[in-house]
Design a protein around this motif. Structure first.
Motif, mmCIF file in Angstrom:
data_model
loop_
_atom_site.group_PDB
_atom_site.id
_atom_site.type_symbol
_atom_site.label_atom_id
_atom_site.label_comp_id
_atom_site.label_asym_id
_atom_site.label_seq_id
_atom_site.Cartn_x
_atom_site.Cartn_y
_atom_site.Cartn_z
ATOM 1 N N ALA A 1 0.825 -1.210 0.000
ATOM 2 C CA ALA A 1 0.000 0.000 0.000
ATOM 3 C C ALA A 1 0.862 1.264 0.000
ATOM 4 C CB ALA A 1 -0.925 -0.003 1.213
ATOM 5 N N SER A 2 2.060 1.186 0.595
ATOM 6 C CA SER A 2 2.937 2.367 0.703
ATOM 7 C C SER A 2 3.775 2.584 -0.544
ATOM 8 C CB SER A 2 3.855 2.221 1.923
ATOM 9 O OG SER A 2 3.098 2.044 3.110
ATOM 10 N N TYR A 3 3.840 1.568 -1.416
ATOM 11 C CA TYR A 3 4.705 1.677 -2.587
ATOM 12 C C TYR A 3 4.124 2.664 -3.593
ATOM 13 C CZ TYR A 3 7.254 0.417 -6.791
ATOM 14 O OH TYR A 3 8.020 0.461 -7.930
ATOM 15 N N GLU A 4 4.986 3.509 -4.116
ATOM 16 C CA GLU A 4 4.582 4.495 -5.118
ATOM 17 C C GLU A 4 4.867 3.937 -6.508
ATOM 18 O OE1 GLU A 4 2.963 7.226 -4.833
ATOM 19 O OE2 GLU A 4 2.907 7.181 -2.634
ATOM 20 N N PRO A 5 3.850 3.660 -7.313
ATOM 21 C CA PRO A 5 4.059 3.064 -8.633
ATOM 22 C C PRO A 5 4.766 4.029 -9.585
ATOM 23 C CG PRO A 5 1.765 3.688 -8.346
ATOM 24 C CD PRO A 5 2.417 3.894 -7.023
ATOM 25 N N GLN A 6 5.634 3.437 -10.427
ATOM 26 C CA GLN A 6 6.368 4.252 -11.392
ATOM 27 C C GLN A 6 5.911 4.001 -12.828
ATOM 28 O OE1 GLN A 6 8.513 6.527 -10.196
ATOM 29 N NE2 GLN A 6 7.991 5.759 -8.133
ATOM 30 N N ALA B 1 1.822 -0.360 -15.440
ATOM 31 C CA ALA B 1 1.566 -1.713 -14.948
ATOM 32 C C ALA B 1 1.562 -1.745 -13.426
ATOM 33 C CB ALA B 1 2.606 -2.680 -15.506
ATOM 34 N N GLU B 2 2.507 -1.030 -12.811
ATOM 35 C CA GLU B 2 2.575 -0.988 -11.350
ATOM 36 C C GLU B 2 1.361 -0.264 -10.767
ATOM 37 O OE1 GLU B 2 6.253 0.843 -10.440
ATOM 38 O OE2 GLU B 2 7.477 -0.931 -10.905
ATOM 39 N N PHE B 3 0.901 0.785 -11.466
ATOM 40 C CA PHE B 3 -0.251 1.537 -10.967
ATOM 41 C C PHE B 3 -1.519 0.686 -11.011
ATOM 42 C CE2 PHE B 3 -3.923 4.304 -12.030
ATOM 43 C CZ PHE B 3 -4.022 4.955 -10.802
ATOM 44 N N ALA C 1 -1.652 -2.524 -11.020
ATOM 45 C CA ALA C 1 -1.498 -3.598 -10.026
ATOM 46 C C ALA C 1 -1.815 -3.086 -8.625
ATOM 47 C CB ALA C 1 -0.078 -4.158 -10.080
ATOM 48 N N LYS C 2 -1.376 -1.841 -8.314
ATOM 49 C CA LYS C 2 -1.662 -1.286 -6.993
ATOM 50 C C LYS C 2 -3.156 -0.994 -6.827
ATOM 51 C CE LYS C 2 -0.459 2.292 -3.672
ATOM 52 N NZ LYS C 2 0.397 3.450 -3.327
ATOM 53 N N CYS C 3 -3.796 -0.533 -7.891
ATOM 54 C CA CYS C 3 -5.241 -0.277 -7.805
ATOM 55 C C CYS C 3 -6.004 -1.565 -7.493
ATOM 56 C CB CYS C 3 -5.741 0.334 -9.120
ATOM 57 S SG CYS C 3 -5.180 2.033 -9.392
ATOM 58 N N LYS C 4 -5.608 -2.636 -8.165
ATOM 59 C CA LYS C 4 -6.240 -3.927 -7.885
ATOM 60 C C LYS C 4 -5.961 -4.368 -6.453
ATOM 61 C CE LYS C 4 -5.900 -5.449 -12.716
ATOM 62 N NZ LYS C 4 -5.279 -6.419 -13.652
ATOM 63 N N PHE C 5 -4.717 -4.126 -6.011
ATOM 64 C CA PHE C 5 -4.367 -4.522 -4.646
ATOM 65 C C PHE C 5 -5.174 -3.748 -3.609
ATOM 66 C CE2 PHE C 5 -1.912 -3.113 -0.952
ATOM 67 C CZ PHE C 5 -1.869 -4.311 -0.246
ATOM 68 N N LEU C 6 -5.370 -2.439 -3.847
ATOM 69 C CA LEU C 6 -6.100 -1.624 -2.874
ATOM 70 C C LEU C 6 -7.531 -2.126 -2.700
ATOM 71 C CD1 LEU C 6 -4.844 1.969 -3.773
ATOM 72 C CD2 LEU C 6 -4.277 0.628 -1.750
ATOM 73 N N VAL C 7 -8.139 -2.556 -3.812
ATOM 74 C CA VAL C 7 -9.490 -3.125 -3.709
ATOM 75 C C VAL C 7 -9.466 -4.391 -2.854
ATOM 76 C CG1 VAL C 7 -11.376 -4.150 -5.017
ATOM 77 C CG2 VAL C 7 -10.186 -2.138 -5.919
ATOM 78 N N GLN C 8 -8.474 -5.225 -3.122
ATOM 79 C CA GLN C 8 -8.353 -6.474 -2.369
ATOM 80 C C GLN C 8 -8.021 -6.202 -0.898
ATOM 81 O OE1 GLN C 8 -5.353 -9.091 -3.957
ATOM 82 N NE2 GLN C 8 -5.447 -10.488 -2.225
ATOM 83 N N GLU D 1 -6.135 11.547 -8.718
ATOM 84 C CA GLU D 1 -4.968 12.315 -9.193
ATOM 85 C C GLU D 1 -3.966 11.396 -9.875
ATOM 86 O OE1 GLU D 1 -1.239 14.839 -7.258
ATOM 87 O OE2 GLU D 1 -3.028 14.403 -6.049
ATOM 88 N N ASP D 2 -3.692 10.234 -9.250
ATOM 89 C CA ASP D 2 -2.735 9.296 -9.841
ATOM 90 C C ASP D 2 -3.262 8.734 -11.158
ATOM 91 O OD1 ASP D 2 -1.082 9.703 -7.706
ATOM 92 O OD2 ASP D 2 -1.738 7.914 -6.600
ATOM 93 N N THR D 3 -4.569 8.510 -11.217
ATOM 94 C CA THR D 3 -5.155 7.960 -12.442
ATOM 95 C C THR D 3 -4.949 8.904 -13.619
ATOM 96 O OG1 THR D 3 -6.834 6.775 -11.161
ATOM 97 C CG2 THR D 3 -7.286 7.120 -13.498
ATOM 98 N N ALA D 4 -5.161 10.170 -13.377
ATOM 99 C CA ALA D 4 -4.973 11.155 -14.454
ATOM 100 C C ALA D 4 -3.528 11.164 -14.935
ATOM 101 C CB ALA D 4 -5.383 12.533 -13.945
ATOM 102 N N ARG D 5 -2.602 11.029 -13.989
ATOM 103 C CA ARG D 5 -1.174 11.051 -14.358
ATOM 104 C C ARG D 5 -0.818 9.837 -15.214
ATOM 105 N NH1 ARG D 5 3.335 9.227 -11.289
ATOM 106 N NH2 ARG D 5 1.961 8.901 -9.492
#
Length: 648
Positions: free
Chosen positions: A247-252, A255-257, A259-266, A326-330
C-alpha cells in the motif's frame, strides 16, 4: 460415592473419604488398582482372591503347626514311669485293641486337627466368607469405573499441540475448562477406603493416580492458548506488514499503478478478516484472564502492535484511495504516450522484415536463422506489451487501442521465419539421411518431413514470388521427393529374397545386405529411373504377402484338425468315423480360399505351393466322400449279416 450393592450390604459398608479412624476395624486389607494391557484397562484387587486364599491356608496350617510344636506330657522322660504304667494298664484292660506299645505316640496331633470334621467345616466356612467378601469388594469397586473412563479419556486431551487446537472454536475451550474444573471437584470425592465386611478396600493409591488427571488437562489448555496466540499474532503481523508495504509503494509505471489499484481493492476487502483475526487473539487472551491465568508479556506486546499496525494500514489505504483520482490522471497521460511508441516499434519491425537477404538463396544460412529468430523475439515482446497496454486501458475505462498492423507484420514474419527455420531443419535432415545406411532409413518419417517442408516452401513461394530462397528450398525438397517413392518401396517389409534378386538384376548392383550403402549412393546412381519397376515389385510383394497370409491360415487349420473316431456298437477293435461336419466345413472354406488365391494376378510367386495345396485338398475331399459312402454301406450290411438267422 454411590456403591452398587444391595441395601443389606450397603449398611455393612463404611466409606472413609479422608482417612479418618474407624470404630470397627476389618480383618484383612486389599488394594484396588488399574491393570492395563494394550487396549484394555480393568479394575483389580491386590492381592487377588487366589493368592489371598493360598496365603490364608498357609497361615492356618502354620498355626496348627505351632500348636503341635510343644512337647507332649505323655512322652516326657521324667513322667515315663507313670505314663508307661498307665499305658500298660490301659493295654491290659483293653486287650490288644490299643495297637501295642507306643501306640499313642504314633498318632500326630496336627493330623488329628486338620482332619477333624468340625475343623474342615470351619475352614471351608472361612474361605466362603472370604470369597463372598471379595465378591462384595468387586461390586464396590464398580464405583471407580466412571473415574477410570474419565481418566482414560483425559489422557487423550493432555497434548498441547498447537496445530490441533487452532481449529477449535473458542466456546470449546470454555467447555473444556469448565468440564475439567468440575472433574477436579468430583475426583476430590473419590473415597480412600471402604470396609466391606472383613475386608478393608484401600483406594488411596488409586485416588492419588486419578487426582492429577483433570489438572493436567487444564494445564495443557493453559499452555496451548498462549502458544496459539503467539503463532496467530506472528502470522497476522506478517500479513499486515506485507499489505502495508504494497500500500505504501509508489508506482512508477502504468503496470505498477494498475497492479496497486487492484491490490487496494483487495486490501480494503481484507481489512474485515484481518480485524476478525485480531479479535480472535483478544478473545483467547480473555479466556486466560477469566480463569486468572497469566497472559505472557510477549503476547500483550503483540496485541498492541496488531492494534497499531491495523490502524496504520487502514489510514494508508484510505489515503491511497483519496489520491487515486490524481494518480489515475497522471498514468492515463502516460498510457496515451505509449500508443505512438508501440506503433513506431511495429513499423520498425516491418521494415526489418524487408531485409534483402531474406529472399536470396545465397544468403548465409546461420546468419539469416539468427536474424529471423531475433525478429520473432521482437514480435513476441511487442505482443506482450500490447496485451498489457490494452489490459491497462480496459482497467482504467479508456478506449482500447487497436494495433491492426501487428497482425500483418506477424503473418509476414511467420512466412519468412518458417522459410529459414525450415531451410535449416531440412539441411540437417538431408545430411543425416545421406549419411544413414539404407537399411536404417525410416521411410515413413522421411515422407512426413518431405510433406511438411514442401508445404513451407509452397507458402513461401506464394507469399514471396520473387524469392530465390523459397525456390531453393522447394528444389532441395523435390530432389528427395522424386526418389522417395523408390525409397519407400525398397524399405517395404514385404520384399523377400526372390524380390530383391529381381531388383538387383534390374539395377545392376546389390543394395540389400551391403554395408555402408547409404542414401547418397542410391541417389548418385539415379535409382529414381527404376521407380516404376521397383514400385511394381514392391506392390507385387505386398500382395503376395497377403496371399501367403491366407495360405498360412489354411495350413494352421489343417495342422490342428482331427478326424473323430468312435467305437461301433461297443465292439472291440471296431471303429467308425464320428461327426465330420466341422471337417467338411473347413474343407469347403479352404477350397474357396485356394480358388481366390489362384485367381489373383499376384499368385505367380507362390503358385507352385498353392497348386500343391489345392491338389491335396481335392484328394482329401474325394477320399473322405468315398470313405463315408463305404462306411454307410458297411454299416448297413453289417447289421444284416450280424443277425443270428443269417449267421446260422
Amino acid at each position: 460415592r454411590v456403591v452398587r450393592l444391595d441395601d443389606e450390604k450397603k449398611e455393612k459398608i463404611v466409606i472413609n473419604k479422608k482417612g479418618q479412624a474407624k470404630a470397627v476395624l476389618p480383618v484383612f486389607t486389599v488394594s484396588v488398582a488399574f491393570q492395563r494391557s494394550n487396549e484394555d484397562c480393568k479394575l483389580v484387587l491386590e492381592p487377588g482372591y487366589q493368592v489371598f486364599v493360598e496365603m490364608l491356608d498357609e497361615s492356618i496350617n502354620e498355626a496348627v503347626g505351632v500348636l503341635t510344636a510343644a512337647e507332649r506330657l505323655i512322652t516326657h522322660e521324667e513322667l515315663a514311669p507313670y505314663t508307661q504304667v498307665a499305658s500298660k494298664e490301659g493295654d491290659g484292660g483293653a486287650g490288644n485293641d490299643g495297637g501295642g506299645d507306643g501306640g499313642a505316640e504314633e498318632v500326630e496331633i496336627d493330623s488329628i486337627i486338620l482332619n477333624q470334621k468340625e475343623f474342615v467345616q470351619l475352614k471351608n466356612t472361612i474361605f466362603k466368607d472370604i470369597q463372598a467378601a471379595v465378591t462384595d469388594a468387586f461390586e464396590y469397586a464398580d464405583v471407580f469405573l466412571p473415574f477410570r473412563d474419565t481418566f482414560l479419556e483425559n489422557e487423550t486431551k493432555q497434548d498441547n499441540d498447537v496445530g490441533e487446537f487452532r481449529t477449535v472454536e473458542l466456546s470449546v475451550f470454555e467447555e473444556l475448562i469448565e468440564r475439567f474444573k468440575g472433574q477436579e471437584n468430583e475426583f476430590g470425592g473419590i473415597p480412600v477406603s471402604a470396609d466391606i465386611g472383613i475386608l478393608l478396600v484401600d483406594s488411596h493409591a488409586l485416588k492419588k493416580l486419578l487426582m492429577p488427571s483433570p489438572y493436567k488437562c487444564l494445564m495443557a489448555i493453559k499452555e496451548v492458548i498462549p502458544r496459539i496466540m503467539d503463532v496467530e499474532s506472528k502470522e497476522l503481523l506478517k500479513d499486515i506488514d506485507n499489505n502495508m508495504t504494497k500500500a505504501s509503494y509508489e508506482p512508477q509505471t502504468v503496470a505498477e499503478f494498475t497492479a496497486k489499484c487492484k491490490f487496494l481493492v483487495q486490501a480494503a476487502e481484507e481489512l474485515g478478516p484481518l480485524s476478525d483475526r485480531a479479535s480472535h487473539i483478544k478473545q483467547l487472551a480473555n479466556i486466560l484472564s477469566r480463569h486468572n491465568w497469566t497472559i505472557p508479556e510477549q503476547e500483550v506486546a503483540h496485541m498492541r502492535m496488531i492494534t497499531d499496525q491495523l490502524a496504520q494500514l487502514t489510514s494508508t489505504i484510505e489515503a491511497c484511495e483519496a489520491r487515486k483520482e490524481e494518480d489515475t490522471a497522471r498514468f492515463i497521460k502516460l498510457i496515451n504516450s505509449q500508443v505512438p511508441k508501440m506503433e513506431k516499434d511495429i513499423v520498425a519491425l516491418r521494415s526489418k522484415l524487408d531485409h534483402p537477404g531474406i529472399v536470396k538463396a545465397e544468403s548465409d544460412l546461420n546468419s539469416m536463422v539468427k536474424y529471423m529468430q531475433e525478429q520473432n523475439d521482437t514480435l513476441e515482446h511487442l505482443k506482450e506489451e500490447i496485451e498489457v497496454l490494452q489490459a491497462n486501458q480496459s482497467f482504467l475505462d479508456l478506449e482500447v487501442a487497436e494495433f491492426e498492423l501487428i497482425d500483418d507484420v506477424g503473418a509476414d514474419l511467420k512466412v519468412k521465419y518458417d522459410l529459414w527455420i525450415g531451410t535449416e531443419t531440412w539441411t540437417k535432415l538431408l545430411q543425416h539421411w545421406m549419411d544413414t545406411e539404407f537399411k536404417d532409413l525410416d521411410a515413413e518419417e522421411m515422407d512426413k518431413q518431405v510433406k511438411v517442408h514442401n508445404k513451407i516452401a509452397f507458402k513461401a513461394i506464394r507469399a514471396l514470388p520473387d524469392s530465390t530462397s523459397s525456390t531453393s528450398l522447394k528444389d532441395a525438397v523435390n530432389k528427395v521427393q522424386i526418389t522417395l517413392p523408390v525409397i519407400v518401396s525398397l524399405c517395404s517389409d514385404s520384399l523377400q529374397e526372390r524380390h530383391w534378386k529381381k531388383i538387383h538384376d534390374m539395377v545392376g548392383y546389390s543394395i540389400k545386405g551391403v554395408d555402408g550403402f547409404t542414401l547418397a549412393r542410391l541417389m548418385e546412381r539415379n535409382i529414381g529411373r527404376f521407380e516404376e519397376e521397383i514400385q511394381g515389385i514392391a506392390v507385387a510383394a505386398a500382395q503376395e504377402m497377403v496371399l501367403e497370409d491366407m495360405l498360412s491360415k489354411i495350413e494352421n487349420t489343417w495342422r490342428t484338425a482331427e478326424l473323430e473316431t468312435k467305437d461301433y456298437k461297443e465292439q472291440k477293435d471296431v471303429y467308425i468315423l464320428g461327426s465330420v461336419e466341422e471337417i467338411i466345413t473347413n474343407l469347403d472354406d479352404s477350397l474357396v480360399t485356394i480358388s481366390t488365391i489362384m485367381g489373383s494376378r499376384y499368385v505367380a510367386g507362390i503358385k507352385d505351393v498353392v497348386e500343391n495345396w489345392r491338389k491335396r485338398l481335392v484328394t482329401f475331399q474325394e477320399t473322405l466322400d468315398e470313405w463315408l459312402v463305404c462306411q454307410r454301406g458297411w454299416m448297413y450290411l453289417e447289421t444284416i449279416f450280424s443277425a443270428p438267422d443269417i449267421q446260422r
